[in-house]
Design a protein around this motif. Sequence first.
Motif, mmCIF file in Angstrom:
data_model
loop_
_atom_site.group_PDB
_atom_site.id
_atom_site.type_symbol
_atom_site.label_atom_id
_atom_site.label_comp_id
_atom_site.label_asym_id
_atom_site.label_seq_id
_atom_site.Cartn_x
_atom_site.Cartn_y
_atom_site.Cartn_z
ATOM 1 N N VAL A 95 -5.339 -16.276 0.047
ATOM 2 C CA VAL A 95 -6.136 -15.209 -0.660
ATOM 3 C C VAL A 95 -4.915 -14.048 -1.242
ATOM 4 C CG1 VAL A 95 -7.739 -13.387 -0.722
ATOM 5 C CG2 VAL A 95 -8.293 -15.346 0.733
ATOM 6 N N VAL A 96 -5.011 -13.883 -2.309
ATOM 7 C CA VAL A 96 -4.376 -12.847 -3.044
ATOM 8 C C VAL A 96 -5.136 -11.938 -3.548
ATOM 9 C CG1 VAL A 96 -3.965 -14.186 -5.090
ATOM 10 C CG2 VAL A 96 -2.270 -12.218 -4.732
ATOM 11 N N THR A 97 -5.139 -10.488 -3.333
ATOM 12 C CA THR A 97 -5.947 -9.519 -3.958
ATOM 13 C C THR A 97 -5.114 -8.307 -4.625
ATOM 14 O OG1 THR A 97 -7.728 -8.199 -3.481
ATOM 15 C CG2 THR A 97 -6.145 -8.294 -1.636
ATOM 16 N N THR A 98 -5.922 -7.812 -5.678
ATOM 17 C CA THR A 98 -5.327 -6.389 -6.184
ATOM 18 C C THR A 98 -6.001 -5.211 -5.405
ATOM 19 O OG1 THR A 98 -6.903 -6.622 -7.995
ATOM 20 C CG2 THR A 98 -4.706 -7.417 -8.386
ATOM 21 N N GLY A 99 -6.627 -5.572 -4.553
ATOM 22 C CA GLY A 99 -7.478 -4.416 -3.730
ATOM 23 C C GLY A 99 -6.597 -3.494 -3.084
ATOM 24 N N ASP A 100 -7.268 -2.749 -2.170
ATOM 25 C CA ASP A 100 -6.439 -1.477 -1.780
ATOM 26 C C ASP A 100 -5.750 -2.038 -0.253
ATOM 27 O OD1 ASP A 100 -5.448 1.241 -1.552
ATOM 28 O OD2 ASP A 100 -7.497 1.757 -0.575
ATOM 29 N N PHE A 101 -4.695 -2.628 -0.414
ATOM 30 C CA PHE A 101 -4.018 -3.141 0.809
ATOM 31 C C PHE A 101 -2.772 -3.728 0.364
ATOM 32 C CE2 PHE A 101 -2.866 -6.155 3.803
ATOM 33 C CZ PHE A 101 -3.494 -5.668 5.244
ATOM 34 N N GLU A 131 0.494 -1.108 -9.811
ATOM 35 C CA GLU A 131 0.751 0.105 -8.733
ATOM 36 C C GLU A 131 -0.501 0.622 -8.253
ATOM 37 O OE1 GLU A 131 1.650 2.752 -7.020
ATOM 38 O OE2 GLU A 131 0.893 4.080 -8.353
ATOM 39 N N PRO A 132 -0.724 0.155 -6.840
ATOM 40 C CA PRO A 132 0.510 -0.119 -6.045
ATOM 41 C C PRO A 132 0.950 -1.731 -6.133
ATOM 42 C CG PRO A 132 -1.747 0.065 -4.767
ATOM 43 C CD PRO A 132 -1.888 0.501 -6.015
ATOM 44 N N GLY A 133 1.946 -1.819 -6.037
ATOM 45 C CA GLY A 133 2.426 -3.470 -5.993
ATOM 46 C C GLY A 133 3.819 -3.442 -6.726
ATOM 47 N N PHE A 134 3.707 -3.712 -8.006
ATOM 48 C CA PHE A 134 4.943 -4.050 -8.686
ATOM 49 C C PHE A 134 5.907 -3.061 -8.831
ATOM 50 C CE2 PHE A 134 7.392 -4.427 -12.834
ATOM 51 C CZ PHE A 134 8.065 -5.576 -12.492
ATOM 52 N N ALA A 135 5.237 -1.991 -9.513
ATOM 53 C CA ALA A 135 6.132 -0.555 -9.922
ATOM 54 C C ALA A 135 6.816 -0.153 -8.389
ATOM 55 C CB ALA A 135 5.308 0.286 -10.452
ATOM 56 N N ASN A 136 6.328 -0.133 -7.266
ATOM 57 C CA ASN A 136 6.958 0.316 -6.160
ATOM 58 C C ASN A 136 8.062 -0.682 -5.674
ATOM 59 O OD1 ASN A 136 3.726 0.343 -6.008
ATOM 60 N ND2 ASN A 136 4.379 2.241 -5.528
ATOM 61 N N GLU A 198 0.722 3.166 1.721
ATOM 62 C CA GLU A 198 1.371 1.740 2.296
ATOM 63 C C GLU A 198 2.517 1.478 1.469
ATOM 64 O OE1 GLU A 198 -1.454 -1.258 2.852
ATOM 65 O OE2 GLU A 198 -2.510 -0.285 4.643
ATOM 66 N N THR A 199 2.480 2.009 0.277
ATOM 67 C CA THR A 199 3.893 1.491 -0.584
ATOM 68 C C THR A 199 5.074 2.355 0.038
ATOM 69 O OG1 THR A 199 3.436 3.257 -2.185
ATOM 70 C CG2 THR A 199 2.456 0.965 -2.784
ATOM 71 N N LEU A 200 4.734 3.538 0.524
ATOM 72 C CA LEU A 200 5.835 4.401 1.060
ATOM 73 C C LEU A 200 6.718 3.748 2.353
ATOM 74 C CD1 LEU A 200 3.986 7.507 1.319
ATOM 75 C CD2 LEU A 200 5.498 7.182 -0.542
ATOM 76 N N ASP A 201 5.668 2.921 3.034
ATOM 77 C CA ASP A 201 6.313 2.197 4.119
ATOM 78 C C ASP A 201 7.047 1.072 3.622
ATOM 79 O OD1 ASP A 201 5.141 3.487 6.163
ATOM 80 O OD2 ASP A 201 3.314 2.705 5.881
ATOM 81 N N ILE A 256 10.745 9.511 0.363
ATOM 82 C CA ILE A 256 10.015 8.652 -0.426
ATOM 83 C C ILE A 256 8.928 9.550 -1.085
ATOM 84 C CG2 ILE A 256 9.156 6.491 -0.877
ATOM 85 C CD1 ILE A 256 10.789 5.507 1.520
ATOM 86 N N GLU A 257 8.670 9.620 -2.395
ATOM 87 C CA GLU A 257 7.537 10.077 -3.006
ATOM 88 C C GLU A 257 7.108 9.301 -4.063
ATOM 89 O OE1 GLU A 257 8.118 14.529 -3.696
ATOM 90 O OE2 GLU A 257 6.958 14.233 -5.378
#
Length: 345
Positions: A95-101, A131-136, A198-201, A256-257
């Motif tokens: 499973v791949v998702t663009t949801g909030d995880f 974003e979240p994702g690729f951009a981070n 989570e992108t900060l982590d 990280i911001e």
Amino acid sequence: MERYRVVQWSTGNIGKKALGILLDRDVFDVVGVHAFGPDKVGQDAGALVGRAPIGVAATDDVDALIELAPDCVNYMPRAIDFDLVERLLRSGINVVTTGDFVTGSHHPAELAALEAAGREGGATFLGTGFEPGFANVAAGFLTGACSQVRSVKLVETLDCTTYPVQDVWKVLGFGKPPRQRITQIDPETQRYGLGYFETLDMIATMLGTELDSKDAFVESAVLTQDVNLGWVDYAAGTVGGQRRTYRGHRSGRPVIELAICWTMSDDALDPQWTDPKGFSVVIEGEPRVDATIRFGEPGQDIMTVLMASTAVAAVNAIPFLCDAKPGVITPIDLPITGSPGALTA
Ligand SMILES: NC(=O)c1ccc[n+]([C@@H]2O[C@H](COP(=O)([O-])OP(=O)(O)OC[C@H]3O[C@@H](n4cnc5c(N)ncnc54)[C@H](OP(=O)(O)O)[C@@H]3O)[C@@H](O)[C@H]2O)c1
């Protein structure tokens, strides 16, 4: 060439784009489509995205979709149903998702359950997107050019007037009188947008370190006149813009911001933020890095552009996800790649 049998789950803003990309790419066979909306059930999936019929009718029959035993579900509903995702994983379906995880660091219970389900079924789960994702990932990747890094800052500045998710904007406070100019975000009580934390982590991991703590706050901008966007009316005096800032701290300072500036008007907001449109990455370090990345043509509807970029981040991951170790992976577990199959004649 290996082919992948994919079920597209949802054909909303992002899911529609994803289905189109899946149909365009040679390596994917769309074997099923899930529809939540009763008006979509029974319709040919091609017709749902303005294409010729593909002989696959959209269905709300979860058992039937699982029985298809697809290699992957491209899961793009408004919100993740974790029980359903666990069931898919236990059935051996990636499973791949663009949801909030993204990393699961703010979803500890769900992360453990997804890990267990994935291991039981021999399947893998990935949360990604733009974003979240690729951009981070791009911001973290740029630190690879630096011998020293003091801080990484990513600022997203988007005109959101063409992203018609009225319910989501309402939950965020758009169209309501602001309660206060600045509101702290407590991830324990405000469960929207945990993927941003989570992108900060994720970027900290890219720097080989961990954060000591995180915080976040929202600044509101108020509309100075009534606004009619076609899909919603916002009154003067209500919230028409938000600047959300997520910060990761180490050794007592923010390192990280992520700042997200979403607006529903270009010129009728108070305050009027002045960040450049697009994505800005500034790394304070040796050397200093300053990159502004804009997507789409000048004047093009940016939200439509980024909906497709969100979808393609998930679609591009599918072949790798299908070969990955069982359990939960993150965007930085994927190999470095561009967009295989995207080159046009
Ligand atoms: N990471 C990123 O860069 C990024 C960017 C944008 C969005 N997103 C996320 O991607 C996901 C999809 O976004 P979107 O704009 O496509 O969402 P959307 O259009 O608002 O909704 C997607 C689909 O969710 C289904 N749905 C709606 N209400 C439902 C309910 N009560 N129960 C079950 N299903 C329901 C519908 O499916 P049917 O089509 O089957 O009726 C709808 O089309 C969201 O989680 C969003 O936050 C991520």
